[in-house]
Design a protein around this motif. Structure first.
Motif, mmCIF file in Angstrom:
data_model
loop_
_atom_site.group_PDB
_atom_site.id
_atom_site.type_symbol
_atom_site.label_atom_id
_atom_site.label_comp_id
_atom_site.label_asym_id
_atom_site.label_seq_id
_atom_site.Cartn_x
_atom_site.Cartn_y
_atom_site.Cartn_z
ATOM 1 N N UNK A 26 0.822 -1.212 0.000
ATOM 2 C CA UNK A 26 0.000 0.000 0.000
ATOM 3 C C UNK A 26 0.860 1.268 0.000
ATOM 4 N N UNK A 27 0.263 2.363 -0.454
ATOM 5 C CA UNK A 27 0.947 3.657 -0.471
ATOM 6 C C UNK A 27 1.119 4.173 0.954
ATOM 7 N N UNK A 28 2.265 4.765 1.226
ATOM 8 C CA UNK A 28 2.478 5.379 2.540
ATOM 9 C C UNK A 28 1.598 6.620 2.662
ATOM 10 N N UNK A 29 1.355 7.023 3.892
ATOM 11 C CA UNK A 29 0.658 8.292 4.109
ATOM 12 C C UNK A 29 1.530 9.408 3.517
ATOM 13 N N UNK A 30 0.912 10.431 2.942
ATOM 14 C CA UNK A 30 1.708 11.527 2.368
ATOM 15 C C UNK A 30 2.617 12.167 3.413
ATOM 16 N N UNK A 31 3.869 12.393 3.020
ATOM 17 C CA UNK A 31 4.849 13.090 3.854
ATOM 18 C C UNK A 31 5.261 14.362 3.147
ATOM 19 N N UNK A 32 5.592 15.398 3.921
ATOM 20 C CA UNK A 32 6.037 16.662 3.341
ATOM 21 C C UNK A 32 7.532 16.819 3.544
ATOM 22 N N UNK A 33 8.252 17.098 2.458
ATOM 23 C CA UNK A 33 9.704 17.272 2.525
ATOM 24 C C UNK A 33 10.035 18.545 3.308
ATOM 25 N N UNK A 34 10.983 18.447 4.253
ATOM 26 C CA UNK A 34 11.353 19.627 5.027
ATOM 27 C C UNK A 34 12.439 20.476 4.353
ATOM 28 N N UNK A 38 17.953 15.556 -3.158
ATOM 29 C CA UNK A 38 18.194 14.783 -4.365
ATOM 30 C C UNK A 38 18.312 13.338 -3.913
ATOM 31 N N UNK A 39 17.477 12.466 -4.480
ATOM 32 C CA UNK A 39 17.414 11.072 -4.057
ATOM 33 C C UNK A 39 17.869 10.183 -5.211
ATOM 34 N N UNK A 65 13.255 16.606 -4.555
ATOM 35 C CA UNK A 65 12.169 17.079 -3.711
ATOM 36 C C UNK A 65 12.463 18.494 -3.254
ATOM 37 N N UNK A 66 11.427 19.280 -3.111
ATOM 38 C CA UNK A 66 11.551 20.666 -2.648
ATOM 39 C C UNK A 66 10.791 20.819 -1.337
ATOM 40 N N UNK A 84 20.377 6.865 -1.688
ATOM 41 C CA UNK A 84 21.255 7.887 -1.121
ATOM 42 C C UNK A 84 20.505 9.196 -1.234
ATOM 43 N N UNK A 85 20.371 9.890 -0.099
ATOM 44 C CA UNK A 85 19.599 11.136 -0.052
ATOM 45 C C UNK A 85 20.544 12.292 0.294
ATOM 46 N N UNK A 86 20.647 13.242 -0.609
ATOM 47 C CA UNK A 86 21.452 14.446 -0.366
ATOM 48 C C UNK A 86 20.476 15.574 -0.085
ATOM 49 N N UNK A 87 20.558 16.133 1.128
ATOM 50 C CA UNK A 87 19.631 17.190 1.547
ATOM 51 C C UNK A 87 20.368 18.505 1.718
#
Length: 88
Positions: A26-34, A38-39, A65-66, A84-87
């Motif tokens: 199932x789809x995860x609950x929507x999350x908002x990027x803080x 770049x993923x 993601x923004x 790998x997530x570069x924030x």
């Protein structure tokens, strides 16, 4: 199960190893990027909903993601997805 390991950090930058194994599709609950991020997908294939766009992403994929972007993910049950997530 979500596991994040910090690989590097500086004043305005972090690099994390993200690994996820889910039990259902199932789809995860929507999350908002803080932040801006770049993923890079390194392992696995999963569904991504981001800014009204839906796609399957895999190791030849990367996405951006923004701040405030809403995203949902659908993982294949029992398989590990790694990114790998570069924030900024």
């Amino acid at each position: 199960m979500k596991h994040v390991t910090r690989l590097a950090s500086a004043e305005d930058l972090t690099v994390d190893d993200l690994r996820i194994i889910e039990r259902d599709r199932s789809w995860t609950a929507p999350e908002h990027a803080p932040d801006h991020r770049l993923v890079f997908v390194r392992r696995g294939t999963f569904g991504l909903r981001l800014r009204g766009w839906e796609a399957a992403v895999d190791p030849v994929s990367a996405f951006v993601g923004c701040p405030g972007d809403e995203q949902s993910i659908a993982h294949k049950p029992g398989r590990e997805d790694a990114c790998t997530v570069i924030s900024l």
